[in-house]
Design an enzyme around this catalytic site. Sequence first.
Site, PDB file in Angstrom:
ATOM      1  N   LYS A  34       0.847  -1.204   0.000  1.00  0.00           N
ATOM      2  CA  LYS A  34       0.000   0.000   0.000  1.00  0.00           C
ATOM      3  C   LYS A  34       0.879   1.250   0.000  1.00  0.00           C
ATOM      4  O   LYS A  34       2.083   1.166   0.283  1.00  0.00           O
ATOM      5  CB  LYS A  34      -0.903  -0.015   1.234  1.00  0.00           C
ATOM      6  N   ARG A 135     -10.680   0.011  15.077  1.00  0.00           N
ATOM      7  CA  ARG A 135     -10.588   0.715  13.796  1.00  0.00           C
ATOM      8  C   ARG A 135     -11.611   0.058  12.874  1.00  0.00           C
ATOM      9  O   ARG A 135     -12.714  -0.230  13.310  1.00  0.00           O
ATOM     10  CB  ARG A 135      -9.144   0.632  13.287  1.00  0.00           C
ATOM     11  N   TYR A 269      13.879  30.738   6.947  1.00  0.00           N
ATOM     12  CA  TYR A 269      12.761  31.507   7.498  1.00  0.00           C
ATOM     13  C   TYR A 269      12.860  31.657   9.015  1.00  0.00           C
ATOM     14  O   TYR A 269      13.110  30.688   9.728  1.00  0.00           O
ATOM     15  CB  TYR A 269      11.436  30.815   7.175  1.00  0.00           C
ATOM     16  N   MET A 326       9.669  24.751   1.578  1.00  0.00           N
ATOM     17  CA  MET A 326       8.865  23.908   0.685  1.00  0.00           C
ATOM     18  C   MET A 326       9.741  23.063  -0.234  1.00  0.00           C
ATOM     19  O   MET A 326       9.455  21.885  -0.464  1.00  0.00           O
ATOM     20  CB  MET A 326       7.919  24.769  -0.150  1.00  0.00           C
TER      21      MET A 326
HETATM   22  C1  LIG Z   1      -0.123  -1.539   6.852  1.00  0.00           C
HETATM   23  C2  LIG Z   1      -0.746  -2.785   7.258  1.00  0.00           C
HETATM   24  C3  LIG Z   1       0.014  -3.941   7.459  1.00  0.00           C
HETATM   25  C4  LIG Z   1       1.526  -3.933   7.469  1.00  0.00           C
HETATM   26  O1  LIG Z   1       1.958  -3.414   8.697  1.00  0.00           O
HETATM   27  P1  LIG Z   1       3.522  -3.282   9.078  1.00  0.00           P
HETATM   28  O2  LIG Z   1       3.511  -2.809  10.463  1.00  0.00           O
HETATM   29  O3  LIG Z   1       4.081  -2.278   8.117  1.00  0.00           O
HETATM   30  O4  LIG Z   1       4.122  -4.625   8.879  1.00  0.00           O
HETATM   31  C5  LIG Z   1      -0.650  -5.126   7.708  1.00  0.00           C
HETATM   32  N1  LIG Z   1      -2.002  -5.150   7.767  1.00  0.00           N
HETATM   33  C6  LIG Z   1      -2.757  -4.050   7.614  1.00  0.00           C
HETATM   34  C7  LIG Z   1      -4.224  -4.135   7.717  1.00  0.00           C
HETATM   35  C8  LIG Z   1      -2.160  -2.837   7.364  1.00  0.00           C
HETATM   36  O5  LIG Z   1      -2.915  -1.746   7.210  1.00  0.00           O
END
Ligand SMILES: *Cc1c(COP(=O)(O)O)cnc(C)c1O
Length: 403
Positions: A34, A135, A269, A326
Amino acid sequence: MYPARAIVDLAAIRNNIKVLKKAAHHAEVMAVVKADAYGHGIVPVAKAALEAGATWLGTAQASEALKLRAAGITPDQARILTWLHAPSAPYAELINADIDVSAANLGALDLIAEAARAAGKPAKVHVKVDTGLGRNGVMPHDLPEFAAKAAQYQNEGVMDVVGVWSHLAYADEIGHPTVARQLEVFDMDIETLRAAGLNPTVRHIANSAATLLNPEMHFDLVRPGLAIYGYSPVPTVKKPSDFGLIPAMTLEAELATVKHVPAGTGVSYAHKYHTPQATQLGIVPLGYADGIPRHASGSNEKPGAPVEVGEGEHRRLKTIAGRVCMDQFVLDLGPDATEQAGDTVTLFGPSDGVLDSETGELLPAAIRGNLPNAEDWASAAGTISYEIFTRLGNRIPRIYVNE
Ligand SMILES: *Cc1c(COP(=O)(O)O)cnc(C)c1O
């Protein structure tokens, strides 16, 4: 042409997958790719992970999963699961592309069923259960109703409930009581699904930390993310090499300008940093638009994030002087610096870090005196290494080595 690059070592990715595969024993490995493979580039990383033995790919967003299929990764090469859907999710497209989908509420089941009817083939569904993370996922008290509906759709032939899965709140705290509790709830949830006539054969709950540290959590499939990219999921307890992991990304930039300035010069800045002596400033052409955290800024009181400058025996660490802007930030290179515009500086790379033998804490690069890693940047910016990679902007080219 961009004066900076993120070099991604695909041999490191393959190495890390092999480490995870070994740790996972009998369980299959889903490479979590992801967020553009945590900023490393989704397609090259996914291909390297599959070469090294991962059999699944996981993404949060439907668009990321579709991108993998569009890049030519076939269902024979990888099963793909995508898990975070609003009602607008392109379920029909996902089903047609042979991508497994997660369902976390009753409304999603209806939409998946409708899309499967339209696609003319059953959806492969993984039930997401909330075992205590708080969650996304079905709560235990809602699961009987959810399971009944899923079973109804399965009987109708519009979905196969192939998986059940969850995510841990404290995977990185070995022995935390919530871990055992979540495991109990997970087992009960699996029973609830079975009681409704479902038989999810792909059970999964382990991220990197649980894959590497908690075999009880492996079930049929593990879902590591961070460790694929070579970082320790428990950085204050173990460094990457303790697991055999190699950080895959090196972020480097070319100095845009090097110039002499007098003592007392205010830098960037709001002049949070004043040069303590006559010195040379180096301008690094990366800024918060590139994902360099503004929280990594430095002042005379508090040094900013570390950067390695110089070559060979001139190699040394400098910390960010003044505010990150930036598109750029400034280093105080020192009065005797020999660097010139065009020379390369390295923000972070495949460095292992050193754990302090007394406190067990990760020693900052500034103290241990070698190449910084993303963990050093994370501590300078008050965040975690995940955020350092995933925020790196699209305008930084990714360069792949050891393909
Ligand atoms: C991001 C994620 C993972 C991977 O987690 P890591 O801590 O990076 O190994 C696994 N499962 C879900 C649902 C995630 O969102």
